[in-house]
Structure formats: C-alpha cells, structure tokens
Scaffold this active site. Structure first.
Site, PDB file in Angstrom:
ATOM      1  N   ASP A 193      -3.352   7.605   6.684  1.00 29.68           N
ATOM      2  CA  ASP A 193      -4.677   7.115   6.310  1.00 29.68           C
ATOM      3  C   ASP A 193      -5.586   7.332   7.516  1.00 29.68           C
ATOM      4  O   ASP A 193      -5.116   7.556   8.637  1.00 29.68           O
ATOM      5  CB  ASP A 193      -4.575   5.632   5.954  1.00 29.68           C
ATOM      6  CG  ASP A 193      -5.922   4.993   5.745  1.00 29.68           C
ATOM      7  OD1 ASP A 193      -6.709   5.519   4.944  1.00 29.68           O
ATOM      8  OD2 ASP A 193      -6.196   3.977   6.407  1.00 29.68           O
ATOM      9  N   ASP A 196      -9.297   5.548   8.182  1.00 32.47           N
ATOM     10  CA  ASP A 196     -10.004   4.357   8.642  1.00 32.47           C
ATOM     11  C   ASP A 196      -9.058   3.175   8.787  1.00 32.47           C
ATOM     12  O   ASP A 196      -8.355   2.814   7.837  1.00 32.47           O
ATOM     13  CB  ASP A 196     -11.123   4.000   7.658  1.00 32.47           C
ATOM     14  CG  ASP A 196     -12.239   5.021   7.666  1.00 32.47           C
ATOM     15  OD1 ASP A 196     -12.954   5.080   8.676  1.00 32.47           O
ATOM     16  OD2 ASP A 196     -12.387   5.763   6.683  1.00 32.47           O
ATOM     17  N   THR A 256      -7.426  10.190   2.984  1.00 28.52           N
ATOM     18  CA  THR A 256      -8.425   9.138   3.120  1.00 28.52           C
ATOM     19  C   THR A 256      -9.159   8.879   1.815  1.00 28.52           C
ATOM     20  O   THR A 256      -9.307   9.781   0.977  1.00 28.52           O
ATOM     21  CB  THR A 256      -9.448   9.512   4.215  1.00 28.52           C
ATOM     22  OG1 THR A 256     -10.479   8.520   4.266  1.00 28.52           O
ATOM     23  CG2 THR A 256     -10.084  10.881   3.961  1.00 28.52           C
ATOM     24  N   SER A 257      -9.644   7.654   1.666  1.00 31.17           N
ATOM     25  CA  SER A 257     -10.468   7.299   0.508  1.00 31.17           C
ATOM     26  C   SER A 257     -11.928   7.682   0.710  1.00 31.17           C
ATOM     27  O   SER A 257     -12.741   7.517  -0.201  1.00 31.17           O
ATOM     28  CB  SER A 257     -10.366   5.791   0.222  1.00 31.17           C
ATOM     29  OG  SER A 257      -9.060   5.447  -0.170  1.00 31.17           O
ATOM     30  N   LYS A 310      -6.595   5.857  -4.319  1.00 35.06           N
ATOM     31  CA  LYS A 310      -5.640   4.792  -4.013  1.00 35.06           C
ATOM     32  C   LYS A 310      -6.044   3.525  -4.772  1.00 35.06           C
ATOM     33  O   LYS A 310      -7.227   3.231  -4.867  1.00 35.06           O
ATOM     34  CB  LYS A 310      -5.650   4.505  -2.505  1.00 35.06           C
ATOM     35  CG  LYS A 310      -5.360   5.720  -1.634  1.00 35.06           C
ATOM     36  CD  LYS A 310      -5.608   5.403  -0.160  1.00 35.06           C
ATOM     37  CE  LYS A 310      -5.466   6.635   0.720  1.00 35.06           C
ATOM     38  NZ  LYS A 310      -5.745   6.339   2.144  1.00 35.06           N
ATOM     39  N   ASP A 334      -2.999   1.131   6.630  1.00 41.09           N
ATOM     40  CA  ASP A 334      -3.355  -0.224   7.051  1.00 41.09           C
ATOM     41  C   ASP A 334      -3.866  -1.079   5.900  1.00 41.09           C
ATOM     42  O   ASP A 334      -4.337  -2.191   6.140  1.00 41.09           O
ATOM     43  CB  ASP A 334      -4.427  -0.171   8.145  1.00 41.09           C
ATOM     44  CG  ASP A 334      -5.800   0.150   7.580  1.00 41.09           C
ATOM     45  OD1 ASP A 334      -6.756  -0.579   7.907  1.00 41.09           O
ATOM     46  OD2 ASP A 334      -5.920   1.099   6.800  1.00 41.09           O
TER      47      ASP A 334
END
Length: 221
Positions: free
Chosen positions: A19, A21, A110-111, A142, A167
């Site tokens: 991931d 961030d 990543t989102s 996600k 995270d």
C-alpha cells in the site's frame, strides 16, 4: 500478534505488494485537510467530518451523495488532493526497503487515482516501481480482491506467493481475499485494530533477504 520474522519463518515470497499512504508515505494531514475542505463545500460539517483512511474516494463518496452527484464530487476531491501535498513525507525505512527489492519483486497498490499517486510519490522522491496499481486501474477497489490480484498479475505472479503490506483494514481484507499473505503496519490505524498474519510497527521494523533466485525472506530487524 506475531512479528514478520516469526509469522513467516521458513516461508519465502516472490514479491511484496505495498500500500502507499500510511505504509510507505505519510499523507494523513493532507488527506484530512483535503477532505475537510471537500466536506465544507458539499454541505457537511468540516470540523467534525471524518473519513475511513484506506478506502477509495469513490466508495466514500457513494456512501454520502446521490448517484448522480458522485462523478462531479470525485473530480473535485481529486482536484483538491492533487493540489495539496504539503507535509506529505516519506516514512522511515521505506526508501531503503524498496531499494533492497528486485524490480520483479515489488509493486505499489494504492486506492489513490493515478494523478494523485503521481503527485504524492513525486512530493516524497520515492523511487517508483515498474508496477503501480491505482484506483483508475480497477473496477472494484479495496476491500475487493481486485487491486492486489491485479498487482500480482502485472508482476506475472501467483498471489499466494505475494506478501501484502498494509496499514488499513480495507487493504488487508483486499490482500487476504486475493490470496496473499498479509502484514499490517501502524499508520492510519493502530495495530490492535488490524487483522493480519503478522504485525510490525512500520516498514523500518522488518527487512528482507533476497536470494540469488530472487525469492524473498522476511526478517525482523
């Protein structure tokens, strides 16, 4: 909670899917600032507005606004976030860990949208892996398995041979559903709230040994 070295003792991986961030970079202040601004513009109380970090922006907006308002609202939060990278920082150990890994053994999943991921990576100076999966690359973000399944596929790997480092609950659920092993780090959530195969305080608290054949062994620092 098990440390990475204990949880993955005797096991090797072909790649680590990170991931971004909260895992490799810290953008919490910028995210909260941007969403507070967006909330005020859309009639919410900016002082009390809170989001679930690690969830795609579209998913969050779909929970809050009518369907016919989602696209415009998504474009607006993207515009705000891309323009605000003040205080976006590289987390300790992130650059060193990525430098250890072969190109065929690392991806970022990543989102963020593609433009936002580029803006934040550029702000930190983080080296960009060959494979970066963003919200623009998937139909379902996600916690759906699609993001991490796509990350593994772009590396040409079986997800069961990949380790997801995350995270956020949504990301860990996504990685698990894709068939990956999971390692939780403390970023936007406390470790006690994260369900994963192993837990570490940060990416600086474990390291990786790369074998001659490119396989990866996860070790405690």
């Amino acid at each position: 909670m098990l440390t990475p070295g204990t949880a993955f003792a005797g096991r090797t991986f072909d790649a680590i899917l990170f991931d971004m961030d909260g895992t490799l970079i810290s953008s919490i202040a910028a995210v909260d600032r941007s969403w507070s601004r967006w909330a005020g513009e859309h009639g919410f109380d900016a002082m009390t507005f809170r989001i679930s970090h690690g969830t795609p922006a579209r998913t969050l907006i779909e929970r809050l606004l009518p369907a016919d308002a989602v696209d415009a609202a998504l474009a607006r939060i993207t515009e705000i976030e891309v323009s605000d990278v003040d205080g976006v920082l590289l987390l300790p150990g992130a650059a060193e860990l990525l430098d250890l890994l072969p190109a065929a053994g690392v991806a970022i999943v990543t989102s963020c949208t593609r433009d936002l991921a580029h803006a934040r990576i550029t702000a930190t100076g983080l080296a960009v892996p060959d494979v970066v999966v963003t919200a623009d690359d998937v139909q379902n973000g996600k916690p759906d398995p699609e993001p991490f399944a796509l990350g593994a596929a772009r590396l040409g790997l079986d997800p069961s041979r990949c380790l997801v480092v995350e995270d956020a609950p949504a990301g860990l659920a996504s990685g698990r559903a894709a068939g990956c092993a999971t390692l939780a780090v403390s970023g936007t959530h406390t470790l006690e709230t994260l369900d994963a195969d192993a837990h570490a305080s940060s990416v600086a608290s474990f390291t990786v040994r790369v074998a001659d054949d490119g396989t990866l062994t996860i070790l405690d620092v």
